[in-house]
Enzyme design. Structure first.
Site, short mmCIF file in Angstrom:
data_model
loop_
_atom_site.label_atom_id
_atom_site.label_comp_id
_atom_site.label_asym_id
_atom_site.label_seq_id
_atom_site.Cartn_x
_atom_site.Cartn_y
_atom_site.Cartn_z
N GLN A 99 -5.99 3.56 -6.45
CA GLN A 99 -7.30 3.04 -6.08
C GLN A 99 -8.40 4.12 -6.07
OE1 GLN A 99 -7.91 1.12 -2.07
NE2 GLN A 99 -7.92 -0.64 -3.44
N LEU A 103 0.86 -1.19 0.00
CA LEU A 103 0.00 0.00 0.00
C LEU A 103 0.89 1.24 0.00
CD1 LEU A 103 -3.15 0.24 2.22
CD2 LEU A 103 -1.87 2.26 1.55
N ALA A 104 1.35 1.62 -1.18
CA ALA A 104 2.33 2.69 -1.28
C ALA A 104 2.24 3.29 -2.69
CB ALA A 104 3.74 2.15 -1.02
N GLU A 105 1.57 4.43 -2.81
CA GLU A 105 1.28 4.95 -4.14
C GLU A 105 2.52 5.44 -4.87
OE1 GLU A 105 -0.53 5.58 -1.44
OE2 GLU A 105 -2.42 4.59 -1.96
N GLY A 135 -8.12 10.56 -4.52
CA GLY A 135 -7.47 11.24 -3.39
C GLY A 135 -6.24 10.51 -2.87
N PHE A 136 -6.00 9.31 -3.38
CA PHE A 136 -4.81 8.56 -2.96
C PHE A 136 -3.66 8.77 -3.94
CE2 PHE A 136 -7.80 5.01 -1.18
CZ PHE A 136 -8.36 5.93 -0.31
N HIS A 139 -12.25 10.45 -1.41
CA HIS A 139 -12.68 9.45 -2.40
C HIS A 139 -13.47 10.07 -3.53
CE1 HIS A 139 -11.56 6.88 0.93
NE2 HIS A 139 -11.74 5.81 0.20
#
Lengths: 323, 368
Positions: free
Chosen positions: A81, A57-59, A84-85, A128
């Site tokens: 995903q 989990l690391a953009e 906003g991420f 989101h």
């Protein structure tokens, strides 16, 4: 056959992976789960974990490794995903993905397609429902596409993956379940072309992504009032198809831009500027903008007051016609 | 996935950094870290370090003369860079920061070309695919992810190559190296994270950069072995890296190496290190100079004589003057290059802007 926009993208990924073994799909939860919107459903099952894999989990990690994979010779299609991420990956996107081909004087090509579900209207929690398109369209070196129909979702995704330029592919998440009667594969116009979705004579409405359907609904409603709206789906935000925009304004003499993103320095500002630069004498009224407000995206219970809708568009149509 | 059978203590760095050469050149054999180089190889390490220093010095001179806008020296870090880069095979890839002149010279990247970054003519000049050497750029630590992604690609492709990325002590505070080590650990990508701990991130000393016992201790958090070496000892940097390369090539995954060195020059030519470090500290650091140390070693081995000294000095001078000429003679930039290589397939408005510049240039020529 009824196909949803999400299924069209899934099919596009499937077909691209079938045709070219260098195409890789990866991101958070894209494997077993098939993505939180199921857009990558069954791709891991079909193409193995080597070609469709879950990442940590690391953009920034997802985009940074996509750059390395592309340098090696793969054609990565990473998923962010949610809109906003994407911000933790901002540096890798603007400082490297967009610039490295130029930095290397063309020796490095980065055929990376970043999939970003974007926009609001689904009652999601904070972070989101963002519309970050202006950041990417403002960055030289990137192409920014956003489909407004299932047919375009399929065809533009195939085109994006086949391109040697990096593409930010913005998926209108509130339209994931929108259906078309179509048979895939389908090839629509090239992505850098805007398309006139509905011809009209009174006002041109420029829109893209989630707002294409809203603009079409507004055009239907406007017809009841005796107003003829021309709906132009921009499809590509970078490059922008200026000639198609100008030609439409030359026909109608009026222009409204519709987008979800906040107004200040949004795409509408650029579109309005180009129209007045190139179609000034055709204009019967100022270019108007139906957009989100210049506030943070609101909590879900308030989003209906924030998002542009048919009424907001029709109010501007009336204002334009009365000018 | 990490092998549960590995004792986590194996991932911790040893109490003492690997050290094979004393400053006076005395060699200490370490069976864990053998040197598999012949006499020519040992001389080559020396040659590469000396050439690196001369080119570095030339670059500083060029900056002082206004030929370069700025320059980031690697003086004092020659052993860390040359020894580690020399441990890779030619087909392996290096993803450098902006300070890896020594590693670039091992890869035979044209030194004059590299300095275009600092001259402001081109952003980068070498073909990474020809030298297996990534592009230098300014963001800190971001290249660690490119190295990891590239290594992931090699692994997917069953290609037995290894990648190595360099960053500094400051880089260990950035997010991207951490994400890179996380990805590398999980995927067992054949990548080596080589940290040159030169004690300062511009003016900020190591103790304000981390509370970890050593930088190498960080590795265990990612499931990576953390290793340490004397970064001013070219045989130690070579041997420790070689071991990590062999490990990666054997499919055993990534390694984190901390090389303890010292930045003898300013961070860049724009920096004033007298504000944050003392002359006494510099004088002490000079005693551990990596080039003198290797020369002492070669002398002890009877591998060093005036002939070698002259040959290496002459070559170093030749490269330095080549760099000077290359910088003087380089074109100052073709304005139309602004629009080159931004897109493989440029369209629309972009083309209009390109035509605008062309017409501005044409008009300018008309006046001349």
């Amino acid at each position: 056959m009824a196909v949803t926009l999400a299924q069209a993208i899934n099919q596009a990924l499937h077909d691209a992976m079938s045709e070219d073994e260098r195409v890789l799909v990866f991101g958070e939860d894209v494997g077993k789960l098939g993505g939180v919107f199921r857009v990558t459903d069954k791709l891991q099952e079909k193409f193995t974990e080597d070609r469709c894999f879950d990442t940590p989990l690391a953009e920034s990690g997802i985009i940074g490794t996509a750059i390395g994979l592309a340098m090696y010779g793969f054609r990565p299609v990473p998923e962010m995903q949610f809109d906003g991420f994407t911000y933790p990956a901002f540096e890798q996107i603007v400082s490297h993905l967009a610039k490295m081909p130029n930095r290397s004087r063309g020796t490095v090509k980065l055929p990376v397609t970043i999939r970003i579900p974007y926009g609001g209207g689904i009652g999601a929690v904070e972070h989101h429902s963002e519309s970050p398109e202006a950041y990417w369209a403002h960055t030289a070196g990137l192409k920014v596409f956003t489909p407004g129909t299932p047919e375009d979702a399929y065809s533009m995704m195939r085109a994006a993956i086949a391109m040697d330029d990096p593409v930010i592919f913005l998926e209108p998440k509130r339209r994931y379940w929108m259906k078309s009667d179509t048979t895939l594969p389908v090839q629509t116009e090239p992505p850098h072309r805007a398309v006139v979705r509905r011809e009209g004579t009174d006002v041109s409405v420029f829109c893209y992504g989630p707002m294409v359907r809203t603009a079409m609904e507004a055009a239907e409603a406007a017809a009841d009032e005796g107003w003829s709206l021309e709906v132009v789906d921009l499809r590509s935000l970078s490059p922008l198809d200026t000639p198609t925009m100008v030609a439409s304004v030359e026909r109608t003499g009026r222009a409204i831009v519709v987008h979800e993103a906040a107004q200040t320095l949004g795409m509408g500002a650029e579109i309005a500027a180009r129209i007045q630069e190139q179609a000034f004498y055709s204009l019967e009224a100022p270019v108007l903008r139906a957009t989100g407000y210049d506030t943070p995206y609101p909590p879900a219970k308030l989003e209906e007051f924030w998002l542009p809708d048919v009424d907001r568009i029709l109010d501007l149509v009336e204002r334009s016609l009365n000018y | 996935m990490a092998d549960a059978a590995i004792d986590p203590r194996e991932l911790l760095p040893p109490d003492e950094p690997v050290h094979l050469l004393d400053p006076d050149g005395t060699y200490h054999e370490d069976p864990e870290h053998p040197i598999d180089l012949d006499d020519a190889g040992l001389r080559e390490l020396y040659r590469l370090m000396l050439v690196t220093r001369k080119v570095d010095r030339e670059a500083i001179n060029l900056q002082r003369q206004g030929q370069l806008g700025v320059y980031a020296s690697c003086m004092g870090q020659e052993a860390a860079q040359v020894g580690s880069a020399y441990a890779l095979a030619e087909e392996d890839w290096i993803f450098p920061s902006y300070r890896e002149l020594g590693a670039a010279l091992v890869r035979q990247v044209d030194a004059a070309g590299l300095l275009h970054l600092y001259r402001g003519t081109w952003l980068s000049d070498h073909d990474p695919y020809k030298h297996h050497f990534g592009l230098m750029s300014i963001p800190i630590g971001t290249q660690a992810l490119h190295a990891t992604g590239f290594a992931m690609g090699a692994r997917l492709d069953n290609n037995p190559i290894v990648t190595m990325t360099y960053f500094g002590d400051g880089g260990t505070s950035e997010g991207d190296p951490h994400e890179a080590m996380t990805f590398a650990g999980v995927t067992r990508a054949p990548v080596i994270f080589f940290v040159q701990n030169n004690q300062y991130a511009i003016s900020v000393p190591l103790e304000k950069q981390t509370a970890a016992p050593t930088l190498a201790h960080k590795a265990i958090g990612y499931g990576l072995p953390g290793r340490r070496c004397d970064g001013n000892d070219v045989l130690a940097t070579y041997a420790v890296t070689k071991k990590a390369v062999d490990r990666a090539r054997a499919g055993e995954g990534p390694t984190f190496i901390e090389a303890l060195t010292y930045r003898m020059e300013a961070h860049t030519t724009s920096d004033d290190p007298s504000r944050y470090r003392t002359q006494a500290e510099l004088d002490e650091a000079a005693l551990t100079d990596p080039i003198a140390r290797m020369r002492n070693f070669l002398q002890q081995r009877d591998l060093y004589d005036t002939e070698l000294e002259e040959a290496v000095e002459d070559q170093a001078k030749e490269v330095a003057s080549y760099v000077r000429a290359g910088i003087y003679d380089a074109p100052h930039g073709d304005p139309m290059e602004l629009f080159e290589h931004v897109y493989v397939d440029p369209t629309g408005h972009f083309d209009l802007q390109r035509e605008q510049l062309r017409s501005e240039l044409d008009a300018g020529q008309g006046e001349g």
